[in-house]
Design a protein around this motif. Sequence first.
Motif, PDB file in Angstrom:
ATOM      1  N   ILE A 236       5.761   0.690  -3.875  1.00 34.85           N
ATOM      2  CA  ILE A 236       4.593   1.507  -4.210  1.00 34.85           C
ATOM      3  C   ILE A 236       3.467   1.251  -3.206  1.00 34.85           C
ATOM      4  O   ILE A 236       2.801   2.182  -2.739  1.00 34.85           O
ATOM      5  CB  ILE A 236       4.124   1.197  -5.650  1.00 34.85           C
ATOM      6  CG1 ILE A 236       5.118   1.777  -6.664  1.00 34.85           C
ATOM      7  CG2 ILE A 236       2.724   1.750  -5.900  1.00 34.85           C
ATOM      8  CD1 ILE A 236       4.826   1.384  -8.108  1.00 34.85           C
ATOM      9  N   ALA A 237       3.249  -0.014  -2.845  1.00 33.79           N
ATOM     10  CA  ALA A 237       2.219  -0.353  -1.859  1.00 33.79           C
ATOM     11  C   ALA A 237       2.519   0.289  -0.508  1.00 33.79           C
ATOM     12  O   ALA A 237       1.617   0.790   0.168  1.00 33.79           O
ATOM     13  CB  ALA A 237       2.111  -1.871  -1.727  1.00 33.79           C
ATOM     14  N   GLU A 238       3.781   0.281  -0.101  1.00 32.65           N
ATOM     15  CA  GLU A 238       4.154   0.888   1.178  1.00 32.65           C
ATOM     16  C   GLU A 238       3.873   2.388   1.192  1.00 32.65           C
ATOM     17  O   GLU A 238       3.351   2.928   2.172  1.00 32.65           O
ATOM     18  CB  GLU A 238       5.634   0.643   1.465  1.00 32.65           C
ATOM     19  CG  GLU A 238       5.982  -0.801   1.765  1.00 32.65           C
ATOM     20  CD  GLU A 238       7.487  -0.996   1.927  1.00 32.65           C
ATOM     21  OE1 GLU A 238       8.163  -0.036   2.345  1.00 32.65           O
ATOM     22  OE2 GLU A 238       7.976  -2.100   1.625  1.00 32.65           O
ATOM     23  N   VAL A 239       4.224   3.078   0.105  1.00 33.96           N
ATOM     24  CA  VAL A 239       3.982   4.524   0.021  1.00 33.96           C
ATOM     25  C   VAL A 239       2.477   4.810   0.081  1.00 33.96           C
ATOM     26  O   VAL A 239       2.035   5.746   0.760  1.00 33.96           O
ATOM     27  CB  VAL A 239       4.604   5.100  -1.267  1.00 33.96           C
ATOM     28  CG1 VAL A 239       4.158   6.543  -1.489  1.00 33.96           C
ATOM     29  CG2 VAL A 239       6.125   5.029  -1.197  1.00 33.96           C
ATOM     30  N   ALA A 240       1.688   4.005  -0.612  1.00 39.63           N
ATOM     31  CA  ALA A 240       0.240   4.189  -0.584  1.00 39.63           C
ATOM     32  C   ALA A 240      -0.308   3.949   0.822  1.00 39.63           C
ATOM     33  O   ALA A 240      -1.166   4.711   1.307  1.00 39.63           O
ATOM     34  CB  ALA A 240      -0.426   3.250  -1.586  1.00 39.63           C
TER      35      ALA A 240
ATOM     36  N   VAL B  85       3.336  -5.011   4.455  1.00 44.09           N
ATOM     37  CA  VAL B  85       2.526  -4.462   3.368  1.00 44.09           C
ATOM     38  C   VAL B  85       2.833  -5.256   2.104  1.00 44.09           C
ATOM     39  O   VAL B  85       3.965  -5.289   1.638  1.00 44.09           O
ATOM     40  CB  VAL B  85       2.822  -2.966   3.153  1.00 44.09           C
ATOM     41  CG1 VAL B  85       1.935  -2.410   2.036  1.00 44.09           C
ATOM     42  CG2 VAL B  85       2.619  -2.181   4.451  1.00 44.09           C
ATOM     43  N   LYS B  86       1.812  -5.878   1.561  1.00 43.52           N
ATOM     44  CA  LYS B  86       1.990  -6.765   0.411  1.00 43.52           C
ATOM     45  C   LYS B  86       1.287  -6.180  -0.806  1.00 43.52           C
ATOM     46  O   LYS B  86       0.090  -5.882  -0.765  1.00 43.52           O
ATOM     47  CB  LYS B  86       1.405  -8.148   0.733  1.00 43.52           C
ATOM     48  CG  LYS B  86       1.364  -9.130  -0.421  1.00 43.52           C
ATOM     49  CD  LYS B  86       2.713  -9.706  -0.726  1.00 43.52           C
ATOM     50  CE  LYS B  86       2.606 -10.859  -1.723  1.00 43.52           C
ATOM     51  NZ  LYS B  86       3.917 -11.410  -2.070  1.00 43.52           N
TER      52      LYS B  86
ATOM     53  N   SER C 236       1.344   2.261 -13.163  1.00 45.52           N
ATOM     54  CA  SER C 236       0.482   3.388 -13.513  1.00 45.52           C
ATOM     55  C   SER C 236       0.611   4.518 -12.495  1.00 45.52           C
ATOM     56  O   SER C 236       0.230   5.651 -12.777  1.00 45.52           O
ATOM     57  CB  SER C 236      -0.974   2.934 -13.583  1.00 45.52           C
ATOM     58  OG  SER C 236      -1.464   2.624 -12.281  1.00 45.52           O
ATOM     59  N   GLY C 237       1.112   4.183 -11.296  1.00 48.32           N
ATOM     60  CA  GLY C 237       1.224   5.172 -10.221  1.00 48.32           C
ATOM     61  C   GLY C 237       0.094   5.097  -9.217  1.00 48.32           C
ATOM     62  O   GLY C 237       0.117   5.787  -8.198  1.00 48.32           O
ATOM     63  N   LYS C 238      -0.891   4.231  -9.478  1.00 48.94           N
ATOM     64  CA  LYS C 238      -2.019   4.072  -8.548  1.00 48.94           C
ATOM     65  C   LYS C 238      -1.875   2.773  -7.756  1.00 48.94           C
ATOM     66  O   LYS C 238      -1.426   1.762  -8.293  1.00 48.94           O
ATOM     67  CB  LYS C 238      -3.346   4.058  -9.304  1.00 48.94           C
ATOM     68  CG  LYS C 238      -4.578   3.996  -8.394  1.00 48.94           C
ATOM     69  CD  LYS C 238      -5.872   3.910  -9.190  1.00 48.94           C
ATOM     70  CE  LYS C 238      -6.136   2.508  -9.690  1.00 48.94           C
ATOM     71  NZ  LYS C 238      -7.478   2.355 -10.288  1.00 48.94           N
ATOM     72  N   ALA C 239      -2.275   2.828  -6.490  1.00 51.28           N
ATOM     73  CA  ALA C 239      -2.326   1.621  -5.666  1.00 51.28           C
ATOM     74  C   ALA C 239      -3.642   1.627  -4.897  1.00 51.28           C
ATOM     75  O   ALA C 239      -4.101   2.683  -4.457  1.00 51.28           O
ATOM     76  CB  ALA C 239      -1.147   1.558  -4.700  1.00 51.28           C
ATOM     77  N   THR C 240      -4.228   0.457  -4.737  1.00 51.82           N
ATOM     78  CA  THR C 240      -5.540   0.342  -4.099  1.00 51.82           C
ATOM     79  C   THR C 240      -5.429  -0.507  -2.836  1.00 51.82           C
ATOM     80  O   THR C 240      -5.009  -1.664  -2.895  1.00 51.82           O
ATOM     81  CB  THR C 240      -6.560  -0.291  -5.061  1.00 51.82           C
ATOM     82  OG1 THR C 240      -6.638   0.502  -6.244  1.00 51.82           O
ATOM     83  CG2 THR C 240      -7.941  -0.351  -4.415  1.00 51.82           C
ATOM     84  N   PHE C 241      -5.797   0.094  -1.713  1.00 54.13           N
ATOM     85  CA  PHE C 241      -5.801  -0.590  -0.420  1.00 54.13           C
ATOM     86  C   PHE C 241      -6.982  -1.544  -0.398  1.00 54.13           C
ATOM     87  O   PHE C 241      -8.132  -1.146  -0.543  1.00 54.13           O
ATOM     88  CB  PHE C 241      -5.919   0.448   0.691  1.00 54.13           C
ATOM     89  CG  PHE C 241      -5.790  -0.086   2.094  1.00 54.13           C
ATOM     90  CD1 PHE C 241      -5.099  -1.254   2.374  1.00 54.13           C
ATOM     91  CD2 PHE C 241      -6.352   0.606   3.162  1.00 54.13           C
ATOM     92  CE1 PHE C 241      -4.968  -1.734   3.668  1.00 54.13           C
ATOM     93  CE2 PHE C 241      -6.214   0.153   4.464  1.00 54.13           C
ATOM     94  CZ  PHE C 241      -5.536  -1.022   4.718  1.00 54.13           C
ATOM     95  N   GLN C 242      -6.698  -2.850  -0.226  1.00 50.44           N
ATOM     96  CA  GLN C 242      -7.732  -3.867  -0.270  1.00 50.44           C
ATOM     97  C   GLN C 242      -8.182  -4.340   1.105  1.00 50.44           C
ATOM     98  O   GLN C 242      -9.254  -4.939   1.231  1.00 50.44           O
ATOM     99  CB  GLN C 242      -7.246  -5.067  -1.089  1.00 50.44           C
ATOM    100  CG  GLN C 242      -6.972  -4.764  -2.543  1.00 50.44           C
ATOM    101  CD  GLN C 242      -8.221  -4.466  -3.338  1.00 50.44           C
ATOM    102  OE1 GLN C 242      -9.351  -4.665  -2.871  1.00 50.44           O
ATOM    103  NE2 GLN C 242      -8.048  -3.973  -4.561  1.00 50.44           N
ATOM    104  N   GLY C 243      -7.373  -4.102   2.150  1.00 56.81           N
ATOM    105  CA  GLY C 243      -7.784  -4.502   3.488  1.00 56.81           C
ATOM    106  C   GLY C 243      -6.639  -4.984   4.345  1.00 56.81           C
ATOM    107  O   GLY C 243      -5.478  -5.014   3.914  1.00 56.81           O
TER     108      GLY C 243
END
Length: 228
Positions: free
Chosen positions: A56-60, A101-102, A146-153
């Motif tokens: 999911i993180a990679e797709v985001a 991507v973590k 939930s389907g949401k991912a947040t890029f933190q940096g």
Amino acid sequence: MMRCPIDYVLTQQELELCINFARDSAPTQQDYEFGERSTGARTAFEISRDNLIGKIAEVAFKNIIEANYPSIPEINLDFEVYERGKYDEQDASINGYNIDVKGTREGGRWFLIEWNKLRFRSRENKLPQYFAAFSVGWDRLRDYPSGKATFQGLIPIAWLSFPHAIKEARIEILRKDSFIPNTGTRLQTDNYGIRFCHLIRSDKGINACINNMVNGKEKEVLDFILPE
């Protein structure tokens, strides 16, 4: 302006692709991640969940970067299911620069880089040039994304190369069996840890990282030795 944190909501199709990948790849993965037996063995369910969070993180990451930098080539993600003991080359790549991507479940405030993974990638000569941190939205009652991912940096691997760089970047050494600071989460292995707020998060900083990739700067991974 690309300033973290940045949210991305996966489409239903993207989420189903990630779920199917996590389910199909779990049986082929090792109980001990990257062969590191100092950690506890993972169940098939835990492997599937870890795979799902990461994918999911990679797709985001792909969608956020492509939306903000339309001139870069398309970022191709790897959804291939490998046989036991084999892994993908990297999570994502931009102009030959590899990005690890973590993803961590929503609620965490720390970006962790496992030493066993660094050792594994170093032995394979596949260390990434950059790391990208995401928090992945998660319904803990249903144990379902939930389907949401947040890029933190972002951080470059150069931040891990020298003791003075680690200090200046406010990276902490978090030992096995210790707790992530101010949490009740015990660590199963040694990690570098950096709070989300200390990652590269500004539009200026992220633009500099992306421009380095586009312009072919700082491509070589410097040798570094993990502390004992």
